[in-house]
Motif scaffolding. Sequence first.
Motif, PDB file in Angstrom:
ATOM      1  N   LEU A   1       0.813  -1.220   0.000  1.00  0.00           N
ATOM      2  CA  LEU A   1       0.000   0.000   0.000  1.00  0.00           C
ATOM      3  C   LEU A   1       0.845   1.268   0.000  1.00  0.00           C
ATOM      4  O   LEU A   1       0.360   2.340  -0.371  1.00  0.00           O
ATOM      5  CB  LEU A   1      -0.933  -0.003   1.215  1.00  0.00           C
ATOM      6  N   THR A   2       2.122   1.164   0.411  1.00  0.00           N
ATOM      7  CA  THR A   2       2.984   2.358   0.391  1.00  0.00           C
ATOM      8  C   THR A   2       3.340   2.771  -1.030  1.00  0.00           C
ATOM      9  O   THR A   2       3.705   3.921  -1.275  1.00  0.00           O
ATOM     10  CB  THR A   2       4.291   2.096   1.164  1.00  0.00           C
ATOM     11  N   GLY A   3       3.250   1.820  -1.977  1.00  0.00           N
ATOM     12  CA  GLY A   3       3.629   2.122  -3.352  1.00  0.00           C
ATOM     13  C   GLY A   3       5.127   2.123  -3.575  1.00  0.00           C
ATOM     14  O   GLY A   3       5.597   2.461  -4.661  1.00  0.00           O
ATOM     15  N   ASN A   4       5.893   1.731  -2.553  1.00  0.00           N
ATOM     16  CA  ASN A   4       7.353   1.771  -2.654  1.00  0.00           C
ATOM     17  C   ASN A   4       7.974   0.426  -3.000  1.00  0.00           C
ATOM     18  O   ASN A   4       9.199   0.321  -3.099  1.00  0.00           O
ATOM     19  CB  ASN A   4       7.957   2.258  -1.321  1.00  0.00           C
ATOM     20  N   TYR A   5       7.154  -0.590  -3.154  1.00  0.00           N
ATOM     21  CA  TYR A   5       7.686  -1.932  -3.411  1.00  0.00           C
ATOM     22  C   TYR A   5       6.982  -2.569  -4.606  1.00  0.00           C
ATOM     23  O   TYR A   5       5.796  -2.353  -4.826  1.00  0.00           O
ATOM     24  CB  TYR A   5       7.488  -2.847  -2.193  1.00  0.00           C
TER      25      TYR A   5
ATOM     26  N   ASP B   1      -8.806  -1.994  -3.259  1.00  0.00           N
ATOM     27  CA  ASP B   1      -8.890  -1.242  -4.510  1.00  0.00           C
ATOM     28  C   ASP B   1      -7.614  -0.469  -4.794  1.00  0.00           C
ATOM     29  O   ASP B   1      -7.184  -0.342  -5.949  1.00  0.00           O
ATOM     30  CB  ASP B   1     -10.085  -0.282  -4.473  1.00  0.00           C
ATOM     31  N   GLN B   2      -6.994   0.067  -3.744  1.00  0.00           N
ATOM     32  CA  GLN B   2      -5.763   0.828  -3.920  1.00  0.00           C
ATOM     33  C   GLN B   2      -4.637  -0.075  -4.433  1.00  0.00           C
ATOM     34  O   GLN B   2      -3.870   0.315  -5.319  1.00  0.00           O
ATOM     35  CB  GLN B   2      -5.347   1.479  -2.596  1.00  0.00           C
ATOM     36  N   VAL B   3      -4.558  -1.285  -3.913  1.00  0.00           N
ATOM     37  CA  VAL B   3      -3.533  -2.222  -4.377  1.00  0.00           C
ATOM     38  C   VAL B   3      -3.790  -2.627  -5.833  1.00  0.00           C
ATOM     39  O   VAL B   3      -2.845  -2.782  -6.609  1.00  0.00           O
ATOM     40  CB  VAL B   3      -3.464  -3.458  -3.454  1.00  0.00           C
TER      41      VAL B   3
ATOM     42  N   GLY C   1      -1.948  -2.078 -11.466  1.00  0.00           N
ATOM     43  CA  GLY C   1      -2.391  -1.788 -12.821  1.00  0.00           C
ATOM     44  C   GLY C   1      -3.701  -2.426 -13.169  1.00  0.00           C
ATOM     45  O   GLY C   1      -4.015  -2.667 -14.326  1.00  0.00           O
ATOM     46  N   ARG C   2      -4.504  -2.723 -12.138  1.00  0.00           N
ATOM     47  CA  ARG C   2      -5.810  -3.340 -12.360  1.00  0.00           C
ATOM     48  C   ARG C   2      -6.891  -2.420 -11.819  1.00  0.00           C
ATOM     49  O   ARG C   2      -6.652  -1.625 -10.925  1.00  0.00           O
ATOM     50  CB  ARG C   2      -5.915  -4.700 -11.659  1.00  0.00           C
ATOM     51  N   LYS C   3      -8.073  -2.561 -12.325  1.00  0.00           N
ATOM     52  CA  LYS C   3      -9.242  -1.872 -11.788  1.00  0.00           C
ATOM     53  C   LYS C   3     -10.226  -2.946 -11.364  1.00  0.00           C
ATOM     54  O   LYS C   3     -10.891  -3.555 -12.185  1.00  0.00           O
ATOM     55  CB  LYS C   3      -9.876  -0.952 -12.838  1.00  0.00           C
ATOM     56  N   GLY C   4     -10.307  -3.162 -10.052  1.00  0.00           N
ATOM     57  CA  GLY C   4     -11.199  -4.222  -9.555  1.00  0.00           C
ATOM     58  C   GLY C   4     -10.627  -5.575  -9.913  1.00  0.00           C
ATOM     59  O   GLY C   4      -9.531  -5.904  -9.520  1.00  0.00           O
TER      60      GLY C   4
END
Length: 539
Positions: A192-196, A263-265, A270-273
Amino acid sequence: METKKPRLQYFLYARKSSESEDRQVQSIDDQTGRLKRLAQELGITIKHIYTEAKSAKKPGNRPFFDKMMTEIESGEADGILCWHLNRLSRNPIDSGKISWLLQEGSIKSIQTMEKQFLPEDNVLLFSVESGMANQFCRELSTNVKRGIQKKLEDGWRPGIAPQGYLNELSNHTIIKDTERFNLIRKVWDLMLTGNYTVPQLLIKLNDEWGYKTPLKKRLGGKPLTISGLYKVFTNLFYTGIILHKDQTYPGKHDQMITLEEYDQVQLILGRKGKQRPKTHNFAFTGMIRCGECGCLHTAETKKKIIKKTGTLKEYTYYHCTRRKKDIDCSQRKVLNQDNLELQINELLATYTILPEFRDWALEIVHNSKNLEIEDKSKILDSLRNELLKAEENLNELIKMRYRKLIDDKFFIKEKETLQMQISKSKEKLKKSGGEKNKQLELTKKTFNFATYARINFNKGTLEQKREILAALGSNHRITDQKLFVDAHKWFQPIRKDYPRLEEEYIRLELNKSPLNKAKSEQLSSLITRWHGWRESNSR
């Protein structure tokens, strides 16, 4: 004089299905053993044994059964020996074929543990028993589907629990896996941090945290795979929702994450749902970050009509995702993929060496490897002798205690000392054996990479380009449309010291004029300095 009837020859057929319908049926080995004893009691000759772990629910699913039936039709054997008729068939097509071959006499006998079926028997008897086997399958399928639906409506997921959860067998529910639940939650938090990236998290989970999948009867007890971690990040189960055949059900299990986090993950992945098929493959997504805010760079493709030619051309751009809301990132300009690959090419050029230098380097590597192996062999022999001596001393100590030559106090003290010594010796032996070629292999890989990486990058596929950039170093980042990479420390000396050696080599012009005494001396000096530079840097 009455002629003696020829003795019938039988095929023994044993089957065990992996499906739930046959979980209570005797195993193949048990079937085979019991049937052999029956054959001995009845004086039956077994020509060949066929065993199969396949379901008989559908025709054409059992290659050994089909082979057996073909050989019976051609007269290779006269009868079949099996545990029960349902071992031969649970579908009307195979049952009909067996029944017909029995009626016409191609099969002269079917012997089960309970009874014998002969060509002259009433066909209804065989039809009823084979029909019961088929009906059992149909009813079982209906009951299983009904049971699954009831379980879903009660809020419980059918099947094996996902990572972080366990199947509670007594109540048929799903509970927290106390050993793994928090670790799986932790990888969600890091994602969820977007750093990995997912591969980075897999290394952290398996190598740093020592994660192992739950140990089951035949599976488990191993590190999680990359596909397994992707399944974690795309499974709605962790939100408290059960997804089954495109229908959702509220689950009663302990929820690990919220729907918003899920949803954020999906956006990060690169997915939506739900997972959707990718229309484009990008070489460098998931590995390059913004040098200002630290968010990942993403890629997108745009099409543009060239006015002069009227043709449609496709362009790929990389740009910062700017997902961190608390940072006002100024990196808004996009970087064309052609420009990015040009920068990578120029970066690789600074770490590229001529093939001649690679050959000279590997020559010294091979020479040093022989010395290394010799030295390591001596070390390993010494460690083995040390371990053997400690184990012998422990055995002698035990014998002394058995003969009551020493008391308990002395025995316990010396035993603990020797056991600790044995443990340390084993650890040193393991470490010495596992790392003996690591440095030499790294040296070889370094010089192979430095020689061919740039060529392979220009000719390679998207995946190969990605691997080459990853192999060069870490902390890939873009700032003001400029790519930066922290090259691995073993590449740094090539960039710093190699260029002047290459210039000196080129000035020799070996390809234009023959090698004379002066050139030979200069070349020898250059190779010696290259070897000395390589050895000093490898240390």
